[in-house]
Design a protein around this motif. Structure first.
Motif, PDB file in Angstrom:
ATOM      1  N   ASN A   4       0.250   8.327  -7.494  1.00  0.00           N
ATOM      2  CA  ASN A   4      -0.455   7.979  -6.262  1.00  0.00           C
ATOM      3  C   ASN A   4      -1.694   7.126  -6.508  1.00  0.00           C
ATOM      4  O   ASN A   4      -2.010   6.242  -5.704  1.00  0.00           O
ATOM      5  CB  ASN A   4      -0.819   9.237  -5.475  1.00  0.00           C
ATOM      6  CG  ASN A   4       0.406   9.902  -4.894  1.00  0.00           C
ATOM      7  OD1 ASN A   4       1.461   9.292  -4.764  1.00  0.00           O
ATOM      8  ND2 ASN A   4       0.284  11.168  -4.568  1.00  0.00           N
ATOM      9  N   TYR A   7      -0.440   3.631  -7.019  1.00  0.00           N
ATOM     10  CA  TYR A   7       0.130   3.146  -5.763  1.00  0.00           C
ATOM     11  C   TYR A   7      -0.972   2.725  -4.789  1.00  0.00           C
ATOM     12  O   TYR A   7      -0.882   1.696  -4.127  1.00  0.00           O
ATOM     13  CB  TYR A   7       1.008   4.238  -5.135  1.00  0.00           C
ATOM     14  CG  TYR A   7       1.606   3.862  -3.807  1.00  0.00           C
ATOM     15  CD1 TYR A   7       2.735   3.062  -3.743  1.00  0.00           C
ATOM     16  CD2 TYR A   7       1.057   4.328  -2.611  1.00  0.00           C
ATOM     17  CE1 TYR A   7       3.296   2.711  -2.522  1.00  0.00           C
ATOM     18  CE2 TYR A   7       1.614   3.995  -1.391  1.00  0.00           C
ATOM     19  CZ  TYR A   7       2.733   3.187  -1.354  1.00  0.00           C
ATOM     20  OH  TYR A   7       3.275   2.848  -0.149  1.00  0.00           O
ATOM     21  N   ASN A   8      -2.034   3.503  -4.702  1.00  0.00           N
ATOM     22  CA  ASN A   8      -3.106   3.235  -3.749  1.00  0.00           C
ATOM     23  C   ASN A   8      -4.174   2.283  -4.278  1.00  0.00           C
ATOM     24  O   ASN A   8      -5.109   1.935  -3.549  1.00  0.00           O
ATOM     25  CB  ASN A   8      -3.765   4.547  -3.326  1.00  0.00           C
ATOM     26  CG  ASN A   8      -2.853   5.365  -2.454  1.00  0.00           C
ATOM     27  OD1 ASN A   8      -2.200   4.853  -1.555  1.00  0.00           O
ATOM     28  ND2 ASN A   8      -2.784   6.657  -2.726  1.00  0.00           N
ATOM     29  N   GLU A  11      -2.266  -3.919  -3.984  1.00  0.00           N
ATOM     30  CA  GLU A  11      -0.925  -4.451  -3.787  1.00  0.00           C
ATOM     31  C   GLU A  11      -0.981  -5.934  -3.483  1.00  0.00           C
ATOM     32  O   GLU A  11      -2.011  -6.440  -3.036  1.00  0.00           O
ATOM     33  CB  GLU A  11      -0.224  -3.731  -2.647  1.00  0.00           C
ATOM     34  CG  GLU A  11      -0.873  -3.978  -1.304  1.00  0.00           C
ATOM     35  CD  GLU A  11      -0.129  -3.310  -0.164  1.00  0.00           C
ATOM     36  OE1 GLU A  11       0.539  -2.306  -0.386  1.00  0.00           O
ATOM     37  OE2 GLU A  11      -0.220  -3.815   0.939  1.00  0.00           O
ATOM     38  N   CYS A  34       5.450  -3.237   1.721  1.00  0.00           N
ATOM     39  CA  CYS A  34       4.314  -2.554   1.109  1.00  0.00           C
ATOM     40  C   CYS A  34       3.470  -1.874   2.192  1.00  0.00           C
ATOM     41  O   CYS A  34       3.740  -2.010   3.369  1.00  0.00           O
ATOM     42  CB  CYS A  34       3.478  -3.525   0.275  1.00  0.00           C
ATOM     43  SG  CYS A  34       3.020  -5.023   1.135  1.00  0.00           S
TER      44      CYS A  34
END
Length: 103
Positions: A4, A7-8, A11, A34
């Motif tokens: 996580n 991922y956070n 992007e 996304c």
């Protein structure tokens, strides 16, 4: 749900230049696979989610995120009718919903 923090952390996505192009073209919706559609973090450290503000707030352009095209791509389907059925939440500025692709 594996990493996580990674991922956070950021992007790829569109910036303000592409956002203005989308607006100039008269688009009514943008979409991405996304979680933010726009580049995160923004290259200008003084801006936080400026594309969202330009598209949604200032121009009324819908922004659909986290779209999953895996099954369509696997089937070789690159053109389709896109339908979105949002949850009917009175007074909301966003909603979950059901994206539907008809090929």
């Amino acid at each position: 749900m594996k990493n996580n923090d990674k991922y956070n952390s950021g992007e790829p996505g569109i910036g303000l230049e592409v956002c203005k192009w989308v607006i100039d073209k008269g688009a009514v919706m943008t979409g991405a696979d996304c979680w933010a559609t726009e580049v995160v973090p923004n290259p200008d450290k003084n801006l936080i989610f400026p594309v969202h503000g330009e598209l949604i707030t200032k121009n009324g352009i819908y922004n659909h995120e986290n779209l999953d095209f895996t099954a369509l791509i696997a089937d070789g389907k690159y053109q389709f009718l896109y339908i979105f059925a949002p949850a009917p939440i009175r007074g909301a500025t966003g909603s979950n919903g059901s994206p539907i692709a008809i090929t």
